[in-house]
Design an enzyme around this catalytic site. Sequence first.
Site, PDB file in Angstrom:
ATOM      1  N   LYS A 118       0.946  -1.301  -0.558  1.00  0.00           N
ATOM      2  CA  LYS A 118      -0.132   0.151  -0.379  1.00  0.00           C
ATOM      3  C   LYS A 118       0.780   1.530  -0.219  1.00  0.00           C
ATOM      4  CE  LYS A 118      -4.680  -1.903   0.587  1.00  0.00           C
ATOM      5  NZ  LYS A 118      -5.605  -1.166   2.616  1.00  0.00           N
ATOM      6  N   LYS A 200      -4.311 -10.534  -7.456  1.00  0.00           N
ATOM      7  CA  LYS A 200      -5.568 -10.706  -6.318  1.00  0.00           C
ATOM      8  C   LYS A 200      -6.972  -9.621  -7.060  1.00  0.00           C
ATOM      9  CE  LYS A 200      -6.062  -8.401  -2.616  1.00  0.00           C
ATOM     10  NZ  LYS A 200      -6.516  -8.114  -1.356  1.00  0.00           N
ATOM     11  N   LYS A 203     -11.068  -4.696  -5.452  1.00  0.00           N
ATOM     12  CA  LYS A 203     -12.012  -3.685  -5.832  1.00  0.00           C
ATOM     13  C   LYS A 203     -11.373  -2.061  -5.890  1.00  0.00           C
ATOM     14  CE  LYS A 203     -12.850  -3.962  -0.543  1.00  0.00           C
ATOM     15  NZ  LYS A 203     -13.424  -4.819   0.033  1.00  0.00           N
TER      16      LYS A 203
HETATM   17  P1  TYM Z   1     -10.201  -6.430   3.384  1.00  0.00           P
HETATM   18  O1  TYM Z   1     -11.876  -5.355   3.485  1.00  0.00           O
HETATM   19  O2  TYM Z   1      -9.329  -5.632   1.800  1.00  0.00           O
HETATM   20  O3  TYM Z   1     -11.692  -8.106   3.067  1.00  0.00           O
HETATM   21  C1  TYM Z   1     -12.448  -8.368   3.482  1.00  0.00           C
HETATM   22  C2  TYM Z   1     -12.306  -9.747   3.368  1.00  0.00           C
HETATM   23  O4  TYM Z   1     -12.528 -11.028   2.071  1.00  0.00           O
HETATM   24  C3  TYM Z   1     -11.214 -11.062   1.802  1.00  0.00           C
HETATM   25  N1  TYM Z   1     -10.721 -10.893   0.703  1.00  0.00           N
HETATM   26  C4  TYM Z   1     -10.799 -12.439  -0.461  1.00  0.00           C
HETATM   27  N2  TYM Z   1     -10.226 -13.470  -0.304  1.00  0.00           N
HETATM   28  C5  TYM Z   1     -10.253 -13.739  -1.123  1.00  0.00           C
HETATM   29  N3  TYM Z   1      -9.914 -13.378  -2.864  1.00  0.00           N
HETATM   30  C6  TYM Z   1      -9.952 -12.853  -3.182  1.00  0.00           C
HETATM   31  N4  TYM Z   1      -9.485 -12.008  -3.721  1.00  0.00           N
HETATM   32  C7  TYM Z   1     -10.357 -11.145  -1.281  1.00  0.00           C
HETATM   33  N5  TYM Z   1     -10.125 -10.532  -1.304  1.00  0.00           N
HETATM   34  C8  TYM Z   1     -10.424 -10.428  -0.460  1.00  0.00           C
HETATM   35  C9  TYM Z   1     -10.221 -10.678   2.738  1.00  0.00           C
HETATM   36  O5  TYM Z   1      -8.717 -11.718   3.380  1.00  0.00           O
HETATM   37  C10 TYM Z   1     -11.195 -10.789   4.370  1.00  0.00           C
HETATM   38  O6  TYM Z   1     -11.047 -11.500   4.850  1.00  0.00           O
HETATM   39  N6  TYM Z   1      -7.904  -5.719   7.495  1.00  0.00           N
HETATM   40  C11 TYM Z   1      -9.060  -6.599   7.370  1.00  0.00           C
HETATM   41  C12 TYM Z   1     -10.653  -6.187   7.579  1.00  0.00           C
HETATM   42  C13 TYM Z   1     -10.204  -6.110   9.062  1.00  0.00           C
HETATM   43  C14 TYM Z   1     -10.972  -7.220   9.536  1.00  0.00           C
HETATM   44  C15 TYM Z   1     -10.737  -6.694  11.397  1.00  0.00           C
HETATM   45  C16 TYM Z   1     -10.242  -9.125   9.437  1.00  0.00           C
HETATM   46  C17 TYM Z   1     -10.559  -5.046   9.911  1.00  0.00           C
HETATM   47  N7  TYM Z   1     -10.888  -6.045  11.130  1.00  0.00           N
HETATM   48  C18 TYM Z   1     -10.542  -8.149  12.136  1.00  0.00           C
HETATM   49  C19 TYM Z   1     -10.514  -9.592  10.534  1.00  0.00           C
HETATM   50  C20 TYM Z   1     -10.887  -9.384  11.444  1.00  0.00           C
HETATM   51  C21 TYM Z   1      -9.451  -5.687   5.622  1.00  0.00           C
HETATM   52  O7  TYM Z   1      -8.991  -5.253   5.211  1.00  0.00           O
HETATM   53  O8  TYM Z   1     -10.632  -6.793   4.458  1.00  0.00           O
END
Ligand code: TYM
Length: 335
Positions: A118, A200, A203
């Site tokens: 990032k 990956k 979005k």
């Molecule tokens: P975020 O918002 O980027 O993504 C949310 C969830 O989606 C999963 N994910 C994917 N899984 C499979 N293939 C993909 N291409 C893909 N893109 C995203 C992510 O692994 C995630 O599970 N930091 C986290 C949000 C967060 C969080 C937490 C998660 C904040 N606090 C506490 C768990 C526990 C995030 O940015 O996810």
Amino acid sequence: MADTQEKKQIILSGIQPTGTFTLGNYIGAIRNWVHLQEEYDCAYMIADMHSLTVRQEPAKLRQQILSAFAVLLACGVDPEKSLMFIQSHVYQHAELNWVLACNTQFGELSRMTQFKDKSAKHPENINAGLFTYPSLMAADILLYQANLVPVGVDQKQHLEITRDIAIRFNNNYGPTFTIPEPYIPEVGAKVMSLADPAKKMSKSDENQNAFITILDPPEVIIRKFKRAVTDSDMEIRYAEGKDGINNLMSIYSVLTGDSYETIERDFSGKGYGDFKLAVGEVVAEALRPIRENYDRVMKDKAYLEEVYRAGAQKAGYTAEKTMRKVYRKVGFLAK
Ligand code: TYM
């Protein structure tokens, strides 16, 4: 929340409200959240505080938070079964973040691949929040004494640092936090971009054809799958070097329950065009009810408000219990 035999295990997970969720978010996370709520004591949150690590437009962010909350409901996260809330509504997340940040090392934060990625992407805004992001994520998880955290593979490193922080804190101050385990699905934990299957699905990809959003209409989904990048081989077979086909096979497998062997057999002798269309149709069918539910839920602002307000109150109660314990352990004077 002490672990006892008769108590259900606790699950916590979160998702950032930036942009419409992708098929990757759905398959890697939200779909599993829905299944898990039958067996576990689940808490799911919209991680709006994490979104500030990248510059956001306030009016748009506000709309996206509400929309993200509605998408979770539309996907089948059920407020009768799971605790649903918005991170910024529970101020203890920020409080615990501070305490944990003081127990997290510069060196370990510097090793986070998401921070490196990032900051390379936004060289003009490498802020302190982006750097300490994992300590806020650890606070999210540890506040609720979660046993399991369902995430996609890209969050695995953040789970590892959360465990390290919790173990260190418990060693320094005495037993305080449950040590959480990641819960990563065997298939679909990393859905790849349709335009570049080495990357990956995300979005934030500039190429709209690289990702499917949960709210894409069927014709758009099918068009994007028809254009999906594959390889010059002709066989529908799961194998090394066939990233594009492997990705399509894993999406198809998760949504139909068919094994790779079954898919290979069913599509033997057929072309890539046939398979891409079949995957597109399966995805469009899986997402159709979500889109319909979303339109309905989004119209009912009073209901949305009722659910997130009740969620914040309930989450705040649990979070405050942990916070009181943490402040006592670190040596603060009670109010
Ligand atoms: P975020 O918002 O980027 O993504 C949310 C969830 O989606 C999963 N994910 C994917 N899984 C499979 N293939 C993909 N291409 C893909 N893109 C995203 C992510 O692994 C995630 O599970 N930091 C986290 C949000 C967060 C969080 C937490 C998660 C904040 N606090 C506490 C768990 C526990 C995030 O940015 O996810």
